[in-house]
Design an enzyme around this catalytic site. Structure first.
Site, PDB file in Angstrom:
ATOM      1  N   GLU A 111      37.345  28.737  49.742  1.00  0.00           N
ATOM      2  CA  GLU A 111      36.022  30.069  49.621  1.00  0.00           C
ATOM      3  C   GLU A 111      35.300  30.484  48.358  1.00  0.00           C
ATOM      4  O   GLU A 111      36.488  29.990  46.957  1.00  0.00           O
ATOM      5  CB  GLU A 111      36.617  31.619  50.538  1.00  0.00           C
ATOM      6  CG  GLU A 111      36.551  32.317  50.392  1.00  0.00           C
ATOM      7  CD  GLU A 111      37.007  33.875  51.078  1.00  0.00           C
ATOM      8  OE1 GLU A 111      37.346  32.894  52.207  1.00  0.00           O
ATOM      9  OE2 GLU A 111      37.436  35.098  50.753  1.00  0.00           O
ATOM     10  N   ASP A 113      34.345  33.599  46.111  1.00  0.00           N
ATOM     11  CA  ASP A 113      33.807  35.553  46.647  1.00  0.00           C
ATOM     12  C   ASP A 113      33.007  35.727  45.652  1.00  0.00           C
ATOM     13  O   ASP A 113      33.457  36.322  43.912  1.00  0.00           O
ATOM     14  CB  ASP A 113      35.168  36.027  46.915  1.00  0.00           C
ATOM     15  CG  ASP A 113      35.758  35.128  47.944  1.00  0.00           C
ATOM     16  OD1 ASP A 113      35.381  34.599  49.162  1.00  0.00           O
ATOM     17  OD2 ASP A 113      36.870  35.720  48.509  1.00  0.00           O
ATOM     18  N   GLU A 115      33.299  40.201  45.729  1.00  0.00           N
ATOM     19  CA  GLU A 115      33.312  41.149  46.919  1.00  0.00           C
ATOM     20  C   GLU A 115      33.122  42.737  45.455  1.00  0.00           C
ATOM     21  O   GLU A 115      33.474  41.790  44.187  1.00  0.00           O
ATOM     22  CB  GLU A 115      34.941  41.319  46.966  1.00  0.00           C
ATOM     23  CG  GLU A 115      35.377  40.333  47.545  1.00  0.00           C
ATOM     24  CD  GLU A 115      36.679  39.860  48.033  1.00  0.00           C
ATOM     25  OE1 GLU A 115      37.336  40.014  49.522  1.00  0.00           O
ATOM     26  OE2 GLU A 115      37.936  39.879  46.705  1.00  0.00           O
ATOM     27  N   GLN A 128      34.985  41.516  42.168  1.00  0.00           N
ATOM     28  CA  GLN A 128      36.042  40.764  42.499  1.00  0.00           C
ATOM     29  C   GLN A 128      35.535  39.808  42.070  1.00  0.00           C
ATOM     30  O   GLN A 128      34.373  39.726  42.945  1.00  0.00           O
ATOM     31  CB  GLN A 128      37.231  41.965  43.031  1.00  0.00           C
ATOM     32  CG  GLN A 128      38.024  40.316  42.938  1.00  0.00           C
ATOM     33  CD  GLN A 128      39.456  41.225  43.439  1.00  0.00           C
ATOM     34  OE1 GLN A 128      39.861  41.812  43.458  1.00  0.00           O
ATOM     35  NE2 GLN A 128      39.651  40.805  44.572  1.00  0.00           N
ATOM     36  N   ASN A 130      36.922  35.348  43.462  1.00  0.00           N
ATOM     37  CA  ASN A 130      37.750  35.007  43.549  1.00  0.00           C
ATOM     38  C   ASN A 130      37.423  33.478  44.396  1.00  0.00           C
ATOM     39  O   ASN A 130      36.532  33.612  45.160  1.00  0.00           O
ATOM     40  CB  ASN A 130      38.711  35.381  44.914  1.00  0.00           C
ATOM     41  CG  ASN A 130      40.230  35.936  44.922  1.00  0.00           C
ATOM     42  OD1 ASN A 130      40.573  34.923  44.163  1.00  0.00           O
ATOM     43  ND2 ASN A 130      40.602  36.001  45.809  1.00  0.00           N
ATOM     44  N   GLU A 142      41.349  35.778  41.573  1.00  0.00           N
ATOM     45  CA  GLU A 142      40.701  36.690  41.369  1.00  0.00           C
ATOM     46  C   GLU A 142      40.378  37.036  40.286  1.00  0.00           C
ATOM     47  O   GLU A 142      41.875  37.306  38.928  1.00  0.00           O
ATOM     48  CB  GLU A 142      42.265  37.872  42.053  1.00  0.00           C
ATOM     49  CG  GLU A 142      41.670  37.854  43.229  1.00  0.00           C
ATOM     50  CD  GLU A 142      43.920  37.264  43.783  1.00  0.00           C
ATOM     51  OE1 GLU A 142      44.342  36.746  42.474  1.00  0.00           O
ATOM     52  OE2 GLU A 142      44.302  37.628  44.420  1.00  0.00           O
ATOM     53  N   GLY A 210      45.285  50.034  46.306  1.00  0.00           N
ATOM     54  CA  GLY A 210      45.717  50.324  47.042  1.00  0.00           C
ATOM     55  C   GLY A 210      46.178  50.845  48.204  1.00  0.00           C
ATOM     56  O   GLY A 210      46.322  50.895  49.232  1.00  0.00           O
ATOM     57  N   ARG A 285      53.338  38.566  38.733  1.00  0.00           N
ATOM     58  CA  ARG A 285      52.677  37.209  40.158  1.00  0.00           C
ATOM     59  C   ARG A 285      53.341  35.916  39.438  1.00  0.00           C
ATOM     60  O   ARG A 285      53.608  35.377  40.208  1.00  0.00           O
ATOM     61  CB  ARG A 285      50.987  37.239  40.289  1.00  0.00           C
ATOM     62  CG  ARG A 285      51.038  38.021  40.893  1.00  0.00           C
ATOM     63  CD  ARG A 285      49.349  38.605  41.221  1.00  0.00           C
ATOM     64  NE  ARG A 285      48.808  37.463  41.806  1.00  0.00           N
ATOM     65  CZ  ARG A 285      47.590  36.930  42.251  1.00  0.00           C
ATOM     66  NH1 ARG A 285      46.470  37.737  41.306  1.00  0.00           N
ATOM     67  NH2 ARG A 285      47.182  35.851  42.779  1.00  0.00           N
TER      68      ARG A 285
END
Length: 336
Positions: A111, A113, A115, A128, A130, A142, A210, A285
């Site tokens: 993918e 992206d 977005e 965004q 990604n 991202e 969120g 992360r």
């Protein structure tokens, strides 16, 4: 799915798509009518093809969103659209322009992206990018940015260049992100044929802070306008996985092959002024950056000052999340 044939496709299409010779804007590439290059994906009543046959309106209301998809799969190429986003209150709204093969390879899809994430009134849209390769959804790549213009005021061009060794995202012919394949990535670089998609949908659960701010259908329908759609690459037969046709790119001086020196200066300026999140610097992360990341100390320091928790020592503890949940971490830092 016939990986022997895929290998043949890869070899044939790399020669044709990578044989272009210029790094110029894409304004001269042919724009084909919607009915010749695309088909409706979902939200039939919410997709309107304009009289010129080359412009499409996608809308989101309480019933459904909408979207379209390319008729062909593509193995590398240059893909572009001029897009005007909805105005006013757009929290929870997601407009996407992307490539994917998730329907063919559900467990190991690729993918690429764009977005566009809506916001509450008075706050700007965010963009965004990604990248996933071979089902690498546990390693979301991202990046998120603000723009130097209001994307709901007028049409602006968003483009993706995908080759066997790099992916470049452009906004109005300015490169904003360059992603290069590295040996350490293994199969995590997008390599299988993909379709091109455009959609508008309700992302209330994650898209704005969120999920704190959701789509308010009092402002519906939300309208995303698409025009100047470019499909310029190697089309692949979805059944045989063999090359169906490839654009004659030898004379396509409008297709970029990479980032020129001047473009790199513009890209660095854009990222310095407008980038608000990058997975490469996310210490929550990743204890150490993923192998393909090239750390820019100045970029790292600017993001650390912007959000010392995410980009600093990463004191907040988080377990493993689905990639949509991880996106929220960046959203909390960059939204309202």
């Amino acid at each position: 799915m016939g990986f022997f044939y895929l290998g043949l496709v890869l070899c044939a299409c790399q020669v044709l798509v990578l044989g272009v010779v210029a790094s110029a804007p894409s304004g001269k590439l042919p724009i084909i009518p919607f009915d010749e290059g695309y088909t409706k994906l979902f939200g039939e009543d919410n997709l309107m093809i304009l009289r010129d046959g080359k412009s499409v309106h996608l809308s989101l209301d309480e019933r459904t969103g909408s979207g379209f998809v390319s008729q062909d799969l593509y193995q590398h190429g240059f893909f572009s659209a001029s897009i005007k986003l909805p105005a006013d209150y757009t929290a929870g709204v997601v407009v996407a322009f992307y490539m994917s093969n998730g329907d063919m390879f559900p467990k190991y899809h690729d993918e690429i992206d764009f977005e566009f994430l809506g916001n509450i009134r008075g706050k700007e849209w965010r963009v965004q990018t990604n990248i996933y390769g071979n089902g690498s959804t546990n390693t979301g790549r991202e990046e998120r940015y603000n723009l130097w213009f209001d994307p709901s005021d007028d049409y602006h061009q968003y483009s993706i260049l995908w080759t066997d060794s790099q992916i470049i995202f452009y906004v109005d012919n300015v490169p904003i992100r360059e992603f290069k394949k590295t040996e350490s990535m293994g199969g995590d670089f997008p390599a299988k044929p993909m379709s091109l998609y455009a959609t508008i949908w309700d992302g209330s659960d994650w898209a704005t802070n969120g999920g704190k701010y959701r789509v308010n259908y009092k402002y519906a329908p939300y309208l995303a306008e698409f025009s100047d759609l470019v499909l310029h690459g190697c089309a692949v037969d979805p059944i045989e996985q063999l090359s169906k046709k490839c654009e004659n790119t030898r004379s396509s001086e409008s297709v970029p092959t990479g980032v020129t020196r001047l473009q790199r200066m513009k890209m660095e300026s854009f990222r310095k002024k407008h980038m608000t999140y990058s997975y490469c610097y996310d210490r929550i992360r990743y204890k150490s950056p993923p192998s393909e990341c090239v750390i820019n100390p100045q970029e790292a320091e600017r993001l650390r000052v912007f959000d010392p928790v995410t980009f600093g020592k990463g004191r907040r503890h988080r377990g493993k999340h689905h990639h949509r949940s991880r996106v929220n971490q960046a959203d909390e830092a960059t939204s309202v």
